[in-house]
Structure formats: C-alpha cells, structure tokens
Design an enzyme around this catalytic site. Structure first.
Site, PDB file in Angstrom:
ATOM      1  N   GLY A   1       0.703  -1.372   0.038  1.00 21.82           N
ATOM      2  CA  GLY A   1       0.073   0.191  -0.136  1.00 21.82           C
ATOM      3  C   GLY A   1       0.838   1.161  -0.028  1.00 21.82           C
TER       4      GLY A   1
ATOM      5  N   GLN B   1      -1.859   7.424   1.486  1.00 17.97           N
ATOM      6  CA  GLN B   1      -1.350   8.620   2.039  1.00 17.97           C
ATOM      7  C   GLN B   1      -0.277   8.540   2.934  1.00 17.97           C
ATOM      8  OE1 GLN B   1      -4.362  10.110   5.156  1.00 17.97           O
ATOM      9  NE2 GLN B   1      -3.620  12.186   4.673  1.00 17.97           N
TER      10      GLN B   1
ATOM     11  N   ASP C   1       1.776  -1.563  -4.559  1.00 17.98           N
ATOM     12  CA  ASP C   1       0.521  -1.140  -4.263  1.00 17.98           C
ATOM     13  C   ASP C   1      -0.217  -1.910  -5.398  1.00 17.98           C
ATOM     14  OD1 ASP C   1      -0.525   1.609  -3.008  1.00 17.98           O
ATOM     15  OD2 ASP C   1      -1.846   0.928  -4.755  1.00 17.98           O
ATOM     16  N   ILE C   2      -1.456  -2.041  -5.326  1.00 22.91           N
ATOM     17  CA  ILE C   2      -2.272  -2.346  -6.422  1.00 22.91           C
ATOM     18  C   ILE C   2      -2.481  -1.381  -7.457  1.00 22.91           C
ATOM     19  CG2 ILE C   2      -4.560  -1.516  -5.493  1.00 22.91           C
ATOM     20  CD1 ILE C   2      -5.795  -4.344  -5.973  1.00 22.91           C
TER      21      ILE C   2
ATOM     22  N   TYR D   1     -14.814  -0.250   9.388  1.00 20.53           N
ATOM     23  CA  TYR D   1     -13.527   0.042   9.518  1.00 20.53           C
ATOM     24  C   TYR D   1     -12.936  -0.001  11.120  1.00 20.53           C
ATOM     25  CZ  TYR D   1      -9.252   3.176   9.282  1.00 20.53           C
ATOM     26  OH  TYR D   1      -7.967   3.509   9.377  1.00 20.53           O
TER      27      TYR D   1
HETATM   28  N1  SER Z   1      -8.668   8.896   9.075  1.00 24.99           N
HETATM   29  C1  SER Z   1      -9.282   7.735   9.069  1.00 24.99           C
HETATM   30  C2  SER Z   1     -10.456   7.907   8.590  1.00 24.99           C
HETATM   31  O1  SER Z   1     -10.971   8.968   8.570  1.00 24.99           O
HETATM   32  C3  SER Z   1      -9.362   7.395  10.656  1.00 24.99           C
HETATM   33  O2  SER Z   1      -8.246   6.437  10.899  1.00 24.99           O
HETATM   34  O3  SER Z   1     -11.042   7.031   8.429  1.00 24.99           O
END
Ligand code: SER
Length: 319
Positions: A10, A14, A36-37, A144
């Site tokens: 990755g 960022q 990276d992909i 997430y």
């Molecule tokens: N910056 C991330 C997000 O907003 C948080 O880990 O998903």
C-alpha cells in the site's frame, strides 16, 4: 547482523508514500520495496524498487518475500471509514484477510518485524470522548473500526502465541500535502487546504464544532519509525498505541487558515460522515506511548497550517 529488507504494502496511499521515502533514507533505497495495487505513485518514481501487488494475493506476496529476502513488512493497504460503510463486507474482507495473511507470513518466514496501523476508529460512542485512555470501553460502530480492533487483537495474539514482533499505532486523522487521503472521515482537514488555495472557499462535510484528534504527517512518520526502531522490551502494548498531537474543529482550522488567507470562507453541509465523527473521540490520551518509547509530537495547528500552505502553494502552483 542480518541486513533488513522492508516491503511496504500500500505504498501509494496517504501514509505509504511518505513512509516509503522516509524508510528509503534510513535503510537505503534498494532495501525498501514499495508495492501497491495501483501503478507507482509519481513521488516514488525513480526512488527505489516498485512492484504491483494485491494485498489479498497471499501467493504473490509470499513469493515476493522469498525472492527479495524481505525481513520486515509494513501493511498499509486498507479501506478507510467512509469507504468502508459503502461496502462493509468488502472492507472487512480486505482489512482482515490482508492482515491475517501477513501475520501468517511473518511466522512462516520468521520476519523480524511487522507494522500495521490502527486508528482512533476503534473507539465508539460509548467510549469517553475527552482524553480517551489507552484502555477503555471499545465498541466501534463502523466496519473500519471493527476491523481495526479485531486486527489489534490478532496482532497481540500472534505476538503472544508465536513471538512475532508486530507493532501498531492508533493514528488520529492525518494531514499531509505530498499524498492525498482517500475515503476517510477526517479527510476534510486536508481538502480544506487545497480548496482554500485553489478557490478561497470550502464546504465542510462535518459541522463547525466537530472536534477530532488530528496529526501532521511529519509527526506520524517520525512516530512510526521511532516505534519500529525502539528496543522490543520498551513495547509494552502489543495491541496498538494511542497517539496524539492536536484536536480541532472545522471552525478552528478555518480560522487558522484565515490568518494566512484573510478572505477564505467556509460553510457547512454535514453528510453521512458526521455520524461517524460523532462516535469518535475528540481528544486522545497517549501517555503510554510518551512513557514507553518517548513519543513527542512537534506540530500544532498553527505550525502545521503554515507548513501545509507553504508546500501546497508550490505543489499546486498557485500564487
Ligand atoms: N483517518 C481515518 C478515517 O477517517 C481514521 O483512521 O477513516
């Protein structure tokens, strides 16, 4: 001593771009393999080896580790909070399976260290929101956050069961000018600088008094490297360390920008990301990181804003 050879999975994201560049300075360009992909990020071109790699492709990753004599992996590929909510099963699949596969590879190939980022998203609306402690109520409400918390437990499990040296940080929102974020709830704090310079105005997708923990990328990269370089006995948490630098709202970041661009205007149109932000901490207690491996941030809102605007003016080529 065996020479370290690092694989970044990755590397075009960022964090990946800046971490790859920083690790290449530290270990030498050829000792840091970026993958990276997506095709190679423009800022990585010519700085060292790059391969196309899907983080979910266990066979390809295993072959690469053997072929290149990889000793450490930084697994940065993930779907973030906002993108994750659009396709929860896909987010779970990518975030979890890539981690389990890297942990397994770590044991099989006796890797010396593994890095995997966690997030403030592990916390949820039942967590104390101010100065959120390292250990507290953890009930994430985004896929997430669920994947990050489950991942932390897996990291700890592999450390305790197999002695794997896996280390992790719970990043706050990260603000950077070199590489753009994608799919996060904290991304407004990057977009705002771009829009201020390009158009003199910005519509925030979070409401004006939404406070979130944030950090400048320079601090995040330095913190990551310091954690990874620290002697193993100093790493007391094998879950993930809280890490903190600053906390601000859209209204406050706008005011900081107005000190440099007095005509800058902000308005607010909260969308589905508001609910995600409302379930996250407003500020973080990172005293464990400060105590265990001497973490210190360097950038506050003022200093970051001055630095962001200077660099972005150059890279966006605006007056
Ligand atoms: N910056 C991330 C997000 O907003 C948080 O880990 O998903």
């Amino acid at each position: 001593m065996k020479k370290e050879k690092v694989l970044i999975v990755g590397a075009g994201g960022q964090i990946g771009v800046e971490l790859t560049l920083a690790l290449r300075k530290l270990y030498g360009n050829d000792n840091v393999v970026a993958s990276d992909i997506r095709e190679e990020h423009a800022l990585l071109k010519g700085t060292g080896p790059f391969v196309i790699l899907n983080a979910m492709d266990a066979t390809a990753m295993h072959e690469l580790v053997k072929k290149d004599g990889i000793t450490q992996i930084y697994l940065l590929a993930a779907l973030l909070s906002a993108t994750g909510e659009k396709d929860p099963k896909k987010a779970w699949d990518i975030n979890m399976n890539s981690l389990l596969q890297v942990l397994e590879l770590g044991v099989q190939e006796k890797l010396t260290k593994i890095y995997w980022p966690s997030s403030i998203a592990v916390f949820g609306p039942t967590t104390p929101r101010q100065e959120t402690p390292q250990k507290t109520i953890v009930e994430p409400r985004t896929v997430y956050g669920i994947s990050k918390y489950a991942g932390e437990l897996w990291c700890q499990y592999y450390n305790q069961r197999w002695g794997l040296d896996v280390r992790s940080l719970r990043y706050p929102g990260l603000i950077s000018w070199k590489s753009e974020p994608g799919g996060g709830t904290t991304d407004y704090a990057v977009e705002i600088y771009h829009e201020a310079l390009k158009h003199g105005k910005y519509t925030s997708f979070l409401s004006e008094n939404t406070y979130l923990p944030m950090m400048y990328m320079d601090d995040a990269i330095r913190g990551t490297i310091e954690l990874m370089e620290a002697p193993a006995e100093q790493i007391k948490s094998r879950m993930s360390y809280n890490l903190s630098a600053m906390s601000f709202s859209p209204k406050e970041i706008a005011a900081a920008i107005q000190k440099h661009i007095p005509d800058f205007k902000i308005d607010y149109a909260p969308d589905f990301r508001q609910q995600i932000a409302d379930g996250w901490p407003q500020s973080i207690d990172d005293s464990a990181a400060r105590k265990d491996w001497d973490w210190k941030h360097q950038f506050d809102l003022e200093k970051m804003t001055a630095d962001m605007l200077t660099h972005l003016k150059e890279s966006l080529q605006v007056a």
